[in-house]
Design a protein around this motif. Structure first.
Motif, PDB file in Angstrom:
ATOM      1  N   GLU A 100      46.698   4.609   4.792  1.00 22.49           N
ATOM      2  CA  GLU A 100      48.126   4.890   4.931  1.00 22.49           C
ATOM      3  C   GLU A 100      48.977   3.681   5.322  1.00 22.49           C
ATOM      4  O   GLU A 100      50.206   3.779   5.365  1.00 22.49           O
ATOM      5  CB  GLU A 100      48.331   6.018   5.952  1.00 22.49           C
ATOM      6  CG  GLU A 100      47.748   7.345   5.476  1.00 22.49           C
ATOM      7  CD  GLU A 100      47.817   8.437   6.533  1.00 22.49           C
ATOM      8  OE1 GLU A 100      48.216   8.123   7.688  1.00 22.49           O
ATOM      9  OE2 GLU A 100      47.462   9.589   6.224  1.00 22.49           O
ATOM     10  N   HIS A 156      42.072   1.157   4.518  1.00 23.83           N
ATOM     11  CA  HIS A 156      41.166   2.147   3.916  1.00 23.83           C
ATOM     12  C   HIS A 156      40.115   2.638   4.905  1.00 23.83           C
ATOM     13  O   HIS A 156      39.844   3.837   4.985  1.00 23.83           O
ATOM     14  CB  HIS A 156      40.481   1.531   2.692  1.00 23.83           C
ATOM     15  CG  HIS A 156      39.448   2.427   2.074  1.00 23.83           C
ATOM     16  ND1 HIS A 156      39.787   3.546   1.330  1.00 23.83           N
ATOM     17  CD2 HIS A 156      38.087   2.397   2.116  1.00 23.83           C
ATOM     18  CE1 HIS A 156      38.676   4.159   0.933  1.00 23.83           C
ATOM     19  NE2 HIS A 156      37.628   3.474   1.404  1.00 23.83           N
ATOM     20  N   HIS A 157      39.553   1.721   5.678  1.00 25.66           N
ATOM     21  CA  HIS A 157      38.408   2.097   6.514  1.00 25.66           C
ATOM     22  C   HIS A 157      38.789   2.608   7.899  1.00 25.66           C
ATOM     23  O   HIS A 157      37.978   3.259   8.554  1.00 25.66           O
ATOM     24  CB  HIS A 157      37.444   0.918   6.641  1.00 25.66           C
ATOM     25  CG  HIS A 157      36.720   0.624   5.367  1.00 25.66           C
ATOM     26  ND1 HIS A 157      35.665   1.370   4.916  1.00 25.66           N
ATOM     27  CD2 HIS A 157      36.944  -0.325   4.411  1.00 25.66           C
ATOM     28  CE1 HIS A 157      35.243   0.904   3.764  1.00 25.66           C
ATOM     29  NE2 HIS A 157      35.994  -0.133   3.423  1.00 25.66           N
ATOM     30  N   MET A 188      34.138   7.109   8.269  1.00 24.00           N
ATOM     31  CA  MET A 188      34.696   6.600   9.529  1.00 24.00           C
ATOM     32  C   MET A 188      33.563   6.283  10.490  1.00 24.00           C
ATOM     33  O   MET A 188      32.416   6.563  10.227  1.00 24.00           O
ATOM     34  CB  MET A 188      35.653   7.626  10.156  1.00 24.00           C
ATOM     35  CG  MET A 188      36.832   7.951   9.252  1.00 24.00           C
ATOM     36  SD  MET A 188      37.876   6.503   8.987  1.00 24.00           S
ATOM     37  CE  MET A 188      38.718   6.478  10.558  1.00 24.00           C
ATOM     38  N   TYR A 204      42.482   3.580   8.764  1.00 18.60           N
ATOM     39  CA  TYR A 204      43.773   4.274   8.869  1.00 18.60           C
ATOM     40  C   TYR A 204      44.068   5.153   7.656  1.00 18.60           C
ATOM     41  O   TYR A 204      45.214   5.314   7.252  1.00 18.60           O
ATOM     42  CB  TYR A 204      44.901   3.246   9.095  1.00 18.60           C
ATOM     43  CG  TYR A 204      44.672   2.426  10.345  1.00 18.60           C
ATOM     44  CD1 TYR A 204      44.926   2.964  11.610  1.00 18.60           C
ATOM     45  CD2 TYR A 204      44.155   1.141  10.274  1.00 18.60           C
ATOM     46  CE1 TYR A 204      44.679   2.236  12.758  1.00 18.60           C
ATOM     47  CE2 TYR A 204      43.901   0.402  11.414  1.00 18.60           C
ATOM     48  CZ  TYR A 204      44.166   0.955  12.660  1.00 18.60           C
ATOM     49  OH  TYR A 204      43.911   0.236  13.799  1.00 18.60           O
ATOM     50  N   LYS A 205      43.008   5.718   7.060  1.00 19.55           N
ATOM     51  CA  LYS A 205      43.130   6.693   5.973  1.00 19.55           C
ATOM     52  C   LYS A 205      43.920   6.160   4.778  1.00 19.55           C
ATOM     53  O   LYS A 205      44.532   6.922   4.026  1.00 19.55           O
ATOM     54  CB  LYS A 205      43.794   7.990   6.486  1.00 19.55           C
ATOM     55  CG  LYS A 205      43.080   8.637   7.661  1.00 19.55           C
ATOM     56  CD  LYS A 205      43.848   9.841   8.180  1.00 19.55           C
ATOM     57  CE  LYS A 205      43.189  10.420   9.409  1.00 19.55           C
ATOM     58  NZ  LYS A 205      43.960  11.553   9.983  1.00 19.55           N
TER      59      LYS A 205
END
Length: 586
Positions: free
Chosen positions: A408, A402-403, A1, A405-406
């Motif tokens: 989700e 992916h980079h 992150m 928001y986990k």
């Protein structure tokens, strides 16, 4: 992150919300030292609202309790004691209990039941039975989140990642509130005019005519294209004109006397018409749904104004704390809508200079804002995230998910109706071409002519391919860059081309483009030497990439970007190279 998260977590010093208000009061007072006549009233308003909130003179004291507690403390299982210092929320438990006679209890209950039926109850918590807009189905996760926000009594934070339909969610919240509480007064506010305009326009398109008649956009719209042709009639000047016309048709002589006696609209220095304060407040009292930026709320309220039942603050992550506090202060319930994974508040040069004079810790707290801290700490029944994005094609959407928001986010779109669906690089070898060319303490000129030529060449290619394919629909294109100088140079160069038959091209900085979208995005990195400070905040890259619906073209020196070894930049440098340009090629 990104880097900003580690910075936040390192700030473990114990500090409460009142102290943070004091930091802001110190900062605003510093700004007042050199403020001009136009800025001074805004600063005074912000100070006045902060002082009122600090002393509990706002509409709902529970907002003070909640912010004071959750600014410093994460929610605990089993509930939290949010009482303020020296206060016992459950003090009634210590009082002696007296059992009333059954007939008295029955009379009290009957009276309260009658009162609730007549007044609709004082609670603004709502439990909707079914969606109103066709976008939602009853079991949709988005509608469940909306229902959760409606069910809260005081405060809710809705995170809206890019393309997840937060404007549609705002409209559903308003429609459900009016359905359950027909007399509810609702405030739609934001740091920017465009966010208020978009929410108001969408509401006008979805609401019944009787609700449209009760909508007021103050002072006027900043957008010129509308989803609903009736939206412009809700602006304050149109409403005022209609009111004068109606009065004249009923009592012409009295109306003319009032017109000549009372202060009327005036044109300001930039040619815009403005309503006098008395008329703006009267209009606000006559309407039920008010759209106004945070900093102009004070134009519409005074000591006797009926407060709002619900305030919705859109793009709250971009607003400064005093701005969204102004909206919260005039409402029983507040729903904050935004995304702390996108850009935080921005500060102009004068504001940034005043910040540097403060203690470094206070400066960081003010710059980072309160929203992320609140979202992390609030209990689950007071927050939630819209989880499906409807904007980006999967390659772009998966990268963003992916980079930032986990992983989700879910993705709705899978195809588009044109051939431009790339996510990759138009790169080049610098070969001694340095941007900026200046070194040391010299003033840096952040204009990259090579990248501008690459972009123009690719626009021409897209234009010709669309024309050959017989395209009947224009594609929207955003030319985005971090630097104003590059932005200006792009606009000047673009003015020598005419792509308007096939392309609608906009040019702007990353920060200015938040909240907008385009079919195709070109991102010009500009720098190919020196520090990558502007890219180090991954929120800026999130905004830049997630503006695109179908294609993202990254224009820059890929080796320079890769050398920075910042997580998001390194991931971008792993994307395919579509063309490697040479200077002589463009």
């Amino acid at each position: 992150m990104g880097e900003h998260h580690s910075t936040l977590r390192l700030e473990s010093e114990v500090i409460d919300f009142v102290e943070h208000i004091d930091h802001w009061l110190e900062y605003l007072s510093e700004l007042m030292r050199n403020a001009d006549e136009e800025t001074m009233p805004k600063l005074k308003r912000q100070i006045r609202y902060l002082l009122a909130f600090r002393t509990g003179a706002n509409c709902n004291i529970n907002h003070n309790r909640l912010l004071q507690y959750y600014y410093s403390n994460p929610a605990q299982k089993g509930g939290d004691n949010i009482s303020l210092s020296g206060e016992r929320l459950n003090a009634d438990d210590d009082r002696p209990t007296y059992k009333s006679k059954p007939d008295i209890e029955a009379k009290i209950k009957a009276f309260m039941d009658e009162f609730k039926v007549r007044e609709g109850g004082t609670s603004i918590a709502i439990r909707p039975l079914a969606p109103i807009q066709s976008n939602y189905k009853e079991g949709d996760p988005a509608f469940k989140l909306i229902s959760k926000a409606l069910a809260t009594e005081d405060l809710f934070f809705m995170q809206g990642p890019p393309g997840t339909g937060k404007t549609t969610a705002i409209v559903e919240i308003i429609l459900q509130t009016i359905k359950a509480k027909p007399g509810a007064r609702i405030l739609i506010s934001s740091e920017t005019h465009v966010a208020v305009d978009n929410a108001f326009d969408r509401l006008a398109d979805q609401c019944p005519p009787e609700v449209l008649d009760l909508m007021l956009r103050y002072p006027q719209f900043s957008i010129t294209e509308f989803e609903n042709p009736n939206t412009p009639q809700t602006d304050a000047l149109s409403r005022a004109d209609a009111l004068w016309q109606k009065a004249y048709s009923v009592a012409p002589e009295l109306t003319m006397n009032l017109w000549e006696t009372l202060e009327q609209s005036k044109t300001n220095d930039i040619g815009k018409m403005g309503l006098p304060r008395w008329q703006a407040r009267n209009l606000a009292e006559m309407h039920q749904v008010i759209g106004v930026t945070c900093n102009q709320i004070d134009h519409l309220v005074d000591d006797v104004t009926e407060m709002f039942d619900l305030a919705i603050v859109d793009e709250c992550s971009k607003a400064t704390m005093p701005e969204w506090i102004m909206a919260m202060s005039v409402a029983k319930k507040c729903i904050l809508v935004g995304d702390h994974m996108q850009l935080p508040p921005t500060f102009c040069a004068e504001e940034a200079e005043a910040l540097t004079k403060m203690d470094e810790h206070k400066e960081r707290l003010i710059r980072n804002g309160v929203i992320e801290r609140l979202f992390e700490n609030l209990p689950v029944d007071m927050k939630g995230t819209l989880g499906k994005q409807f904007r980006m094609l999967p390659d772009i959407g998966h990268f963003i998910s992916h980079h930032f928001y986990k992983g989700e986010l879910q993705h709705h779109r899978t195809t588009t109706d044109h051939e431009f669906q790339d996510f990759g690089w138009f790169t080049y070898n610098s070969n001694g071409y340095r941007v900026p060319a200046q070194q040391g303490n010299e003033k840096k000129i952040l204009v990259n002519d090579f990248e501008i030529r690459i972009i123009m060449a690719q626009l021409a290619e897209i234009f010709e391919r669309l024309k050959r394919a017989g395209a009947t629909k224009k594609l929207s294109v955003a030319l985005i860059t971090p630097y104003r100088a590059q932005c200006k140079a792009l606009r000047i160069t673009l003015s020598h081309y005419d792509f308007s038959e096939m392309l609608a091209v906009e040019v702007d900085t990353v920060d200015a483009f938040q909240g907008r979208q385009a079919d195709i995005v070109f991102f010009s990195f500009v720098r190919n030497t020196g520090p990558a400070t502007f890219y180090a905040d991954d929120r800026r890259m999130n905004v830049a990439i997630s503006r695109a619906r179908d294609a993202v073209y990254l224009v820059g020196d890929i080796e320079y970007i890769r050398s920075k070894r910042l997580p998001v930049l390194y991931a971008l440098a792993s994307l395919p190279i579509l063309i490697k340009h040479r200077k002589e090629d463009v």
